[in-house]
Design a protein around this motif. Sequence first.
Motif, mmCIF file in Angstrom:
data_model
loop_
_atom_site.group_PDB
_atom_site.id
_atom_site.type_symbol
_atom_site.label_atom_id
_atom_site.label_comp_id
_atom_site.label_asym_id
_atom_site.label_seq_id
_atom_site.Cartn_x
_atom_site.Cartn_y
_atom_site.Cartn_z
ATOM 1 N N ASN A 15 -14.767 -20.308 -47.018
ATOM 2 C CA ASN A 15 -13.844 -20.599 -48.134
ATOM 3 C C ASN A 15 -14.051 -19.508 -49.169
ATOM 4 O O ASN A 15 -15.047 -19.514 -49.890
ATOM 5 C CB ASN A 15 -14.177 -21.996 -48.678
ATOM 6 N N TYR A 17 -13.138 -16.627 -52.170
ATOM 7 C CA TYR A 17 -12.438 -16.421 -53.441
ATOM 8 C C TYR A 17 -12.743 -15.021 -53.957
ATOM 9 O O TYR A 17 -13.749 -14.399 -53.563
ATOM 10 C CB TYR A 17 -12.890 -17.463 -54.484
ATOM 11 N N ASN A 68 -6.300 -21.926 -57.450
ATOM 12 C CA ASN A 68 -5.935 -21.933 -56.032
ATOM 13 C C ASN A 68 -5.034 -20.754 -55.704
ATOM 14 O O ASN A 68 -4.556 -20.049 -56.595
ATOM 15 C CB ASN A 68 -5.204 -23.246 -55.698
ATOM 16 N N CYS A 77 -14.854 -27.023 -57.714
ATOM 17 C CA CYS A 77 -14.820 -26.295 -56.450
ATOM 18 C C CYS A 77 -16.252 -26.161 -55.946
ATOM 19 O O CYS A 77 -17.040 -25.396 -56.517
ATOM 20 C CB CYS A 77 -14.191 -24.916 -56.636
ATOM 21 N N GLY A 78 -16.601 -26.908 -54.908
ATOM 22 C CA GLY A 78 -17.998 -26.933 -54.463
ATOM 23 C C GLY A 78 -18.455 -25.602 -53.902
ATOM 24 O O GLY A 78 -19.514 -25.087 -54.283
ATOM 25 N N ASN A 79 -17.644 -25.010 -53.012
ATOM 26 C CA ASN A 79 -18.027 -23.714 -52.450
ATOM 27 C C ASN A 79 -18.063 -22.651 -53.544
ATOM 28 O O ASN A 79 -18.926 -21.768 -53.543
ATOM 29 C CB ASN A 79 -17.051 -23.310 -51.343
ATOM 30 N N ASN A 168 -11.763 -33.469 -58.725
ATOM 31 C CA ASN A 168 -10.466 -33.115 -58.139
ATOM 32 C C ASN A 168 -10.143 -34.140 -57.053
ATOM 33 O O ASN A 168 -11.036 -34.695 -56.433
ATOM 34 C CB ASN A 168 -10.487 -31.681 -57.584
ATOM 35 N N ASN A 202 -6.105 -33.104 -52.246
ATOM 36 C CA ASN A 202 -6.712 -32.392 -51.115
ATOM 37 C C ASN A 202 -6.766 -33.382 -49.951
ATOM 38 O O ASN A 202 -7.293 -34.494 -50.111
ATOM 39 C CB ASN A 202 -8.113 -31.916 -51.508
ATOM 40 N N GLU A 220 -6.115 -28.037 -48.267
ATOM 41 C CA GLU A 220 -6.379 -28.092 -49.703
ATOM 42 C C GLU A 220 -5.102 -28.056 -50.553
ATOM 43 O O GLU A 220 -4.168 -27.307 -50.256
ATOM 44 C CB GLU A 220 -7.271 -26.919 -50.129
ATOM 45 N N ARG A 221 -5.105 -28.843 -51.606
ATOM 46 C CA ARG A 221 -4.074 -28.730 -52.643
ATOM 47 C C ARG A 221 -4.077 -27.283 -53.127
ATOM 48 O O ARG A 221 -5.129 -26.725 -53.413
ATOM 49 C CB ARG A 221 -4.413 -29.679 -53.787
ATOM 50 N N CYS A 229 -14.302 -26.967 -47.670
ATOM 51 C CA CYS A 229 -14.035 -27.488 -49.017
ATOM 52 C C CYS A 229 -15.270 -28.292 -49.428
ATOM 53 O O CYS A 229 -15.538 -29.347 -48.835
ATOM 54 C CB CYS A 229 -12.789 -28.361 -48.984
ATOM 55 N N GLY A 230 -16.003 -27.784 -50.408
ATOM 56 C CA GLY A 230 -17.258 -28.434 -50.800
ATOM 57 C C GLY A 230 -17.029 -29.792 -51.450
ATOM 58 O O GLY A 230 -17.693 -30.779 -51.108
ATOM 59 N N THR A 231 -16.066 -29.856 -52.384
ATOM 60 C CA THR A 231 -15.776 -31.155 -53.002
ATOM 61 C C THR A 231 -15.235 -32.127 -51.955
ATOM 62 O O THR A 231 -15.519 -33.323 -52.003
ATOM 63 C CB THR A 231 -14.737 -31.002 -54.135
HETATM 64 N N1 LIG Z 1 -8.007 -26.912 -53.781
HETATM 65 C C1 LIG Z 1 -8.928 -27.638 -54.670
HETATM 66 C C2 LIG Z 1 -9.869 -26.680 -55.430
HETATM 67 C C3 LIG Z 1 -10.844 -25.941 -54.494
HETATM 68 C C4 LIG Z 1 -11.836 -26.879 -53.881
HETATM 69 C C5 LIG Z 1 -12.598 -26.364 -52.669
HETATM 70 N N2 LIG Z 1 -12.337 -25.052 -52.217
HETATM 71 C C6 LIG Z 1 -14.087 -26.683 -52.763
HETATM 72 O O1 LIG Z 1 -14.906 -25.916 -52.224
HETATM 73 O O2 LIG Z 1 -14.407 -27.757 -53.338
HETATM 74 C C7 LIG Z 1 -8.110 -28.469 -55.681
HETATM 75 O O3 LIG Z 1 -6.985 -28.070 -56.019
HETATM 76 O O4 LIG Z 1 -8.639 -29.507 -56.118
#
Ligand SMILES: N[C@H](CCC[C@H](N)C(=O)O)C(=O)O
Length: 294
Positions: A15, A17, A68, A77-79, A168, A202, A220-221, A229-231
Amino acid sequence: MKQAYPFTKMHGLGNCYIYLDGITNDLEIPSYAELSRQVSDPYKGIGSDGLILILPSDQADVRMRIFNKDGSEAKNCGNGLRCVAKYVYEHQLVDSRSFTIETLSGNKNAEVRLNDGLVDRVTVDMGEPILERGRIPVAGGNPDQTVIREPLEIDGVTYTFTAVSMGNPHALFFVDDVATAPIHKLGSLLADTYPLFPNGVNVGFIHPLSDHEADYRVWERGSGITQACGTGACASVVAAILESRIKKDCPVTVHLAGGDLSIEWQVTTNHVLMTGGAETICEGIVYAEGAGGK
Ligand SMILES: N[C@H](CCC[C@H](N)C(=O)O)C(=O)O
């Protein structure tokens, strides 16, 4: 007028960024949303799941903002938190292996583990899950109630989901095999504009394998299908426990497309701990419109 900004591309279990360091550098960008759309484009930009800013904070050691791929800003965003923790430690922006990161969903405690002087694993206290319908949010129903195994009929098929927020929103669907989960059908329909989820959601698919292991995939949203996706991994373990599919208070290894995370929903604190890797891919210069970011 385009200006040159140093960036670092990092990933947590794939994931990825684009990270801009607003502590070391002055970021004057008119629109972070537009910059996120630009850098995320694999053809006209760098290619990523979005943009993350590392900023000064007046309430924590550092601050993270996450956008995003579509430019929408998320509250957690956990990751991203694990990669921010790696970055700020390795760039001496914090002076301890344990520190706090401000997010739009509150301050998170992070602790880094070193291997040959570099961060190879990060544990983040992701705080308490949010379970009340009205706070996730999920439309309709009693805003004070939880959303557990709620039926959702789509094209004559009834699915059931459990909703959890880690700052989130996440909708979790339990499946017998993540490889055959309806991720495109439900993800593309529910993630960004479906009325039941006023802020989007999500969309996660979880297959518990035992009390200590689960497969999880996500649409993911704001970004679509990502490697991890960590969260979402946190929310999926919470949902599995709420549905009595796994026991609370033991670390669960969550297998995502890009790798594994260890997630623990602690009985004593009600907090969710997330442990996993964070990697630096490359550093460079990105050319973007300058002057006055928001
Ligand atoms: N798309 C997610 C944000 C990124 C979360 C994800 N990449 C993670 O690692 O938690 C949202 O709009 O809530």
